[in-house]
Motif scaffolding. Structure first.
Motif, PDB file in Angstrom:
ATOM      1  N   UNK A 116      41.024  36.286  57.056  1.00 12.75           N
ATOM      2  CA  UNK A 116      40.495  35.857  55.769  1.00 12.75           C
ATOM      3  C   UNK A 116      39.718  37.047  55.208  1.00 12.75           C
ATOM      4  N   UNK A 117      40.029  37.435  53.981  1.00 12.49           N
ATOM      5  CA  UNK A 117      39.410  38.641  53.444  1.00 12.49           C
ATOM      6  C   UNK A 117      38.717  38.418  52.113  1.00 12.49           C
ATOM      7  N   UNK A 118      37.491  38.903  52.045  1.00 12.93           N
ATOM      8  CA  UNK A 118      36.752  38.920  50.787  1.00 12.93           C
ATOM      9  C   UNK A 118      36.638  40.326  50.231  1.00 12.93           C
ATOM     10  N   UNK A 119      37.469  41.235  50.715  1.00 13.75           N
ATOM     11  CA  UNK A 119      37.370  42.640  50.290  1.00 13.75           C
ATOM     12  C   UNK A 119      37.977  42.844  48.904  1.00 13.75           C
ATOM     13  N   UNK A 120      37.329  43.667  48.080  1.00 13.74           N
ATOM     14  CA  UNK A 120      37.817  43.914  46.713  1.00 13.74           C
ATOM     15  C   UNK A 120      38.853  45.048  46.677  1.00 13.74           C
ATOM     16  N   UNK A 121      40.117  44.729  46.983  1.00 18.16           N
ATOM     17  CA  UNK A 121      41.143  45.771  47.061  1.00 18.16           C
ATOM     18  C   UNK A 121      41.339  46.516  45.743  1.00 18.16           C
ATOM     19  N   UNK A 122      41.022  45.871  44.628  1.00 17.51           N
ATOM     20  CA  UNK A 122      41.176  46.531  43.330  1.00 17.51           C
ATOM     21  C   UNK A 122      40.193  47.689  43.158  1.00 17.51           C
ATOM     22  N   UNK A 143      53.851  34.759  63.005  1.00 19.49           N
ATOM     23  CA  UNK A 143      53.729  33.780  61.915  1.00 19.49           C
ATOM     24  C   UNK A 143      52.288  33.677  61.420  1.00 19.49           C
ATOM     25  N   UNK A 144      51.519  34.742  61.641  1.00 20.72           N
ATOM     26  CA  UNK A 144      50.125  34.770  61.201  1.00 20.72           C
ATOM     27  C   UNK A 144      50.021  34.888  59.691  1.00 20.72           C
ATOM     28  N   UNK A 145      48.829  34.668  59.194  1.00 24.34           N
ATOM     29  CA  UNK A 145      48.608  34.651  57.754  1.00 24.34           C
ATOM     30  C   UNK A 145      47.405  35.505  57.384  1.00 24.34           C
ATOM     31  N   UNK A 146      47.590  36.322  56.343  1.00 23.48           N
ATOM     32  CA  UNK A 146      46.497  37.106  55.768  1.00 23.48           C
ATOM     33  C   UNK A 146      46.161  36.464  54.430  1.00 23.48           C
ATOM     34  N   UNK A 147      44.905  36.011  54.283  1.00 24.48           N
ATOM     35  CA  UNK A 147      44.476  35.332  53.052  1.00 24.48           C
ATOM     36  C   UNK A 147      43.394  36.174  52.393  1.00 24.48           C
ATOM     37  N   UNK A 148      43.630  36.520  51.136  1.00 22.92           N
ATOM     38  CA  UNK A 148      42.641  37.299  50.404  1.00 22.92           C
ATOM     39  C   UNK A 148      42.517  36.738  48.994  1.00 22.92           C
ATOM     40  N   UNK A 149      41.402  37.042  48.340  1.00 24.38           N
ATOM     41  CA  UNK A 149      41.293  36.680  46.929  1.00 24.38           C
ATOM     42  C   UNK A 149      40.956  37.929  46.129  1.00 24.38           C
ATOM     43  N   UNK A 150      41.433  37.939  44.896  1.00 23.18           N
ATOM     44  CA  UNK A 150      41.170  39.033  43.978  1.00 23.18           C
ATOM     45  C   UNK A 150      40.942  38.418  42.598  1.00 23.18           C
ATOM     46  N   UNK A 155      47.027  44.167  42.185  1.00 21.10           N
ATOM     47  CA  UNK A 155      47.404  44.728  43.484  1.00 21.10           C
ATOM     48  C   UNK A 155      48.551  43.970  44.166  1.00 21.10           C
ATOM     49  N   UNK A 156      49.213  43.075  43.457  1.00 16.81           N
ATOM     50  CA  UNK A 156      50.244  42.255  44.086  1.00 16.81           C
ATOM     51  C   UNK A 156      51.395  43.089  44.655  1.00 16.81           C
ATOM     52  N   UNK A 157      51.879  44.081  43.907  1.00 19.78           N
ATOM     53  CA  UNK A 157      52.996  44.895  44.411  1.00 19.78           C
ATOM     54  C   UNK A 157      52.547  45.749  45.600  1.00 19.78           C
ATOM     55  N   UNK A 158      51.298  46.197  45.576  1.00 21.96           N
ATOM     56  CA  UNK A 158      50.742  46.954  46.699  1.00 21.96           C
ATOM     57  C   UNK A 158      50.682  46.078  47.957  1.00 21.96           C
ATOM     58  N   UNK A 159      50.193  44.849  47.811  1.00 25.07           N
ATOM     59  CA  UNK A 159      50.131  43.918  48.940  1.00 25.07           C
ATOM     60  C   UNK A 159      51.521  43.632  49.512  1.00 25.07           C
TER      61      UNK A 159
END
Length: 194
Positions: A116-122, A143-150, A155-159
């Motif tokens: 779970x990420x609260x990091x500001x990738x932008x 089958x793990x999951x990476x959850x982030x918010x922006x 940054x969608x194409x980067x992700x």
């Protein structure tokens, strides 16, 4: 830590704190919607800040589930250590999420179910973001999951370079409104429809 302290941390560290106010309870709920707490043994949180998501994770996890918090801001790290001093199976690390591979090795964690990420990738430097996402992809189980918010979809194409299968949800009851990205490693999983 009062809200003005959160604002102060944003003002002196805008590239790493990323927001003027802590996340809303509505955003917290949306961030944790896809987590199967019954089956999660290892949960990692990047940039927990004041612990808004952390509280909900700790409340819902199974007793034996190990939760790892990685916080680069020293003030927030100290606050988390004080706030969650009584919690068992909680590891709080002062450091960069870039080193997630080292941290899981140090604590003999074989894989991670959820990040779970609260990091500001932008606003993070591109190299830092690349290191974090590449190393996250390595430690997540198949089958793990990476959850982030922006706050934008910029940054969608980067992700998608790291997580080709991404489901996006918007939460307007947050200041500012935010997008939640549920990111999976493999394209053919079928868990999300794009």
């Amino acid at each position: 830590m009062k809200i003005p302290s959160f604002i102060y941390q944003y003002l002196i560290n805008p590239r790493t704190v990323g927001a003027l106010l802590p996340s809303s309870k509505y955003l917290s709920e949306k961030m944790l919607e896809e987590i199967d707490f019954e089956k999660a043994y290892y949960i990692v949180e990047y940039g927990p800040g004041t612990g808004v998501f952390t509280r909900k994770i700790l409340k819902r996890r199974k007793q034996k589930t190990i939760v790892v918090l990685i916080e680069n801001n020293k003030k927030f790290y100290k606050l988390l250590k004080e706030r969650f001093i009584q919690e068992k199976n909680l590891i709080i690390i002062h450091g960069s999420a870039e080193k997630i591979g080292k941290f899981v090795n140090d604590y003999q964690i074989p894989y991670v179910d959820y990040v779970i990420s609260g990091l500001p990738f932008a606003s993070l430097p591109q190299k830092v973001s690349t290191n974090i996402l590449a190393n996250t992809e390595k430690v997540l189980k198949e089958d793990g999951l990476f959850v982030t918010f922006q706050y934008t979809k910029i940054k969608i194409s980067f992700l998608k370079h790291f997580f080709p299968n991404i489901n996006i949800k918007k939460e307007i009851r947050n200041i500012p409104p935010a997008y939640v990205f549920n990111c999976m490693k493999s394209k053919g999983d079928g868990r999300f429809e794009n």
